[in-house]
Design a protein around this motif. Structure first.
Motif, PDB file in Angstrom:
ATOM      1  N   ASP A 118      -9.330  51.202   8.285  1.00 22.43           N
ATOM      2  CA  ASP A 118      -8.355  51.827   9.182  1.00 22.43           C
ATOM      3  C   ASP A 118      -7.691  53.052   8.566  1.00 22.43           C
ATOM      4  O   ASP A 118      -6.766  53.606   9.155  1.00 22.43           O
ATOM      5  N   GLU A 119      -8.120  53.462   7.384  1.00 26.64           N
ATOM      6  CA  GLU A 119      -7.485  54.590   6.703  1.00 26.64           C
ATOM      7  C   GLU A 119      -8.438  55.782   6.614  1.00 26.64           C
ATOM      8  O   GLU A 119      -9.652  55.624   6.677  1.00 26.64           O
ATOM      9  N   GLY A 136      -2.635  56.227   6.563  1.00 24.71           N
ATOM     10  CA  GLY A 136      -2.767  54.836   6.967  1.00 24.71           C
ATOM     11  C   GLY A 136      -1.689  54.456   7.958  1.00 24.71           C
ATOM     12  O   GLY A 136      -0.779  55.234   8.244  1.00 24.71           O
ATOM     13  N   ALA A 137      -1.796  53.236   8.467  1.00 21.08           N
ATOM     14  CA  ALA A 137      -0.827  52.694   9.422  1.00 21.08           C
ATOM     15  C   ALA A 137      -0.582  53.669  10.569  1.00 21.08           C
ATOM     16  O   ALA A 137       0.552  53.873  11.000  1.00 21.08           O
ATOM     17  N   VAL A 138      -1.666  54.277  11.071  1.00 22.52           N
ATOM     18  CA  VAL A 138      -1.546  55.271  12.136  1.00 22.52           C
ATOM     19  C   VAL A 138      -1.393  54.567  13.483  1.00 22.52           C
ATOM     20  O   VAL A 138      -2.206  53.712  13.838  1.00 22.52           O
ATOM     21  N   THR A 139      -0.334  54.906  14.197  1.00 20.59           N
ATOM     22  CA  THR A 139      -0.137  54.460  15.578  1.00 20.59           C
ATOM     23  C   THR A 139       0.044  55.714  16.430  1.00 20.59           C
ATOM     24  O   THR A 139      -0.016  56.830  15.913  1.00 20.59           O
ATOM     25  N   THR A 142       3.619  56.875  14.848  1.00 17.90           N
ATOM     26  CA  THR A 142       3.960  56.861  13.423  1.00 17.90           C
ATOM     27  C   THR A 142       2.696  56.895  12.573  1.00 17.90           C
ATOM     28  O   THR A 142       1.620  56.543  13.032  1.00 17.90           O
ATOM     29  N   PHE A 143       2.860  57.338  11.336  1.00 19.82           N
ATOM     30  CA  PHE A 143       1.815  57.157  10.324  1.00 19.82           C
ATOM     31  C   PHE A 143       2.456  57.213   8.955  1.00 19.82           C
ATOM     32  O   PHE A 143       3.599  57.648   8.794  1.00 19.82           O
ATOM     33  N   HIS A 144       1.719  56.727   7.973  1.00 25.89           N
ATOM     34  CA  HIS A 144       2.159  56.745   6.579  1.00 25.89           C
ATOM     35  C   HIS A 144       1.085  57.470   5.768  1.00 25.89           C
ATOM     36  O   HIS A 144      -0.109  57.238   5.964  1.00 25.89           O
ATOM     37  N   TRP A 145       1.502  58.356   4.879  1.00 17.92           N
ATOM     38  CA  TRP A 145       0.583  59.113   4.023  1.00 17.92           C
ATOM     39  C   TRP A 145       1.023  58.888   2.581  1.00 17.92           C
ATOM     40  O   TRP A 145       2.218  58.801   2.294  1.00 17.92           O
ATOM     41  N   GLU A 162       4.862  59.993  -1.023  1.00 16.99           N
ATOM     42  CA  GLU A 162       4.519  59.348   0.232  1.00 16.99           C
ATOM     43  C   GLU A 162       5.298  59.992   1.364  1.00 16.99           C
ATOM     44  O   GLU A 162       6.348  60.590   1.142  1.00 16.99           O
ATOM     45  N   ASP A 164       6.531  59.241   5.421  1.00 16.23           N
ATOM     46  CA  ASP A 164       6.668  58.450   6.635  1.00 16.23           C
ATOM     47  C   ASP A 164       6.873  59.433   7.772  1.00 16.23           C
ATOM     48  O   ASP A 164       7.788  60.270   7.719  1.00 16.23           O
TER      49      ASP A 164
END
Length: 175
Positions: A118-119, A136-139, A142-145, A162, A164
């Motif tokens: 998923d990344e 990652g954690a892509v919606t 939102t996402f996180h890098w 990182e 957010d």
């Protein structure tokens, strides 16, 4: 700039282009730095804007900090960054070719990227270290890098930075 920007992906590689294309739009960010020397962790606001380009064969993004809301009245911060990323899908290699140009410090970074689960993972070697940047954690909103470094060939990784991100609300004239 009609030739530069595109309304969507080229149909021939639309599925692959969606890796980064799903990020199209403006994001507000909180960028957190984790200094390797043990200095205190610190954060700054920012903005990250993505869009299709080059007849839909690429995804561009512009990364900036601090965000516009946190700029001084002069419109410029003493240690401001504004960088351009160009991501081009290479169908022969089945991966992304990525180049970042940082205007504040003259940084130029070239990496390759690919989807792993998923990344989306971008990788390069810097001297004797390995560096990876991961989305990652892509919606939809939102996402996180994260930016990580390994000095032991990838056995262990240290978090350097990182982000957010939250999708910015549409401006009234864009609705």
């Amino acid at each position: 700039m009609r030739t530069l920007l595109a309304d969507g992906p080229d149909e021939r590689n639309a599925a692959a282009l969606a890796d980064f294309g799903r990020l199209a739009g403006l994001w507000t960010t909180l960028i957190t730095y984790h200094p390797a020397d043990g200095s205190p962790v610190h954060s700054v606001s920012g903005e990250w804007e993505f869009g299709y380009a080059l007849e839909g064969r690429a995804v561009l993004d512009v990364w900036r900090w601090p965000g516009r809301a946190d700029l001084p009245a002069t419109g410029r911060a003493p240690d401001q960054e504004c960088g351009l990323c160009v991501r081009i899908w290479d169908p022969g290699l089945q991966l992304w070719r990525f180049t970042f140009h940082g205007t504040a410090h003259g940084d130029v970074v070239q990496m390759y990227a690919r989807r792993i689960g998923d990344e989306i993972v971008m990788e390069r070697a810097v001297g004797g270290d390995l560096v990876r940047w991961t989305f990652g954690a892509v919606t939809d909103d939102t996402f996180h890098w994260r930016n990580e470094r390994s000095s032991d060939g990838g056995r262990t990784w240290r978090l350097d930075q990182e982000v957010d991100a939250r999708r910015a609300p549409a401006e009234p004239d864009q609705e």
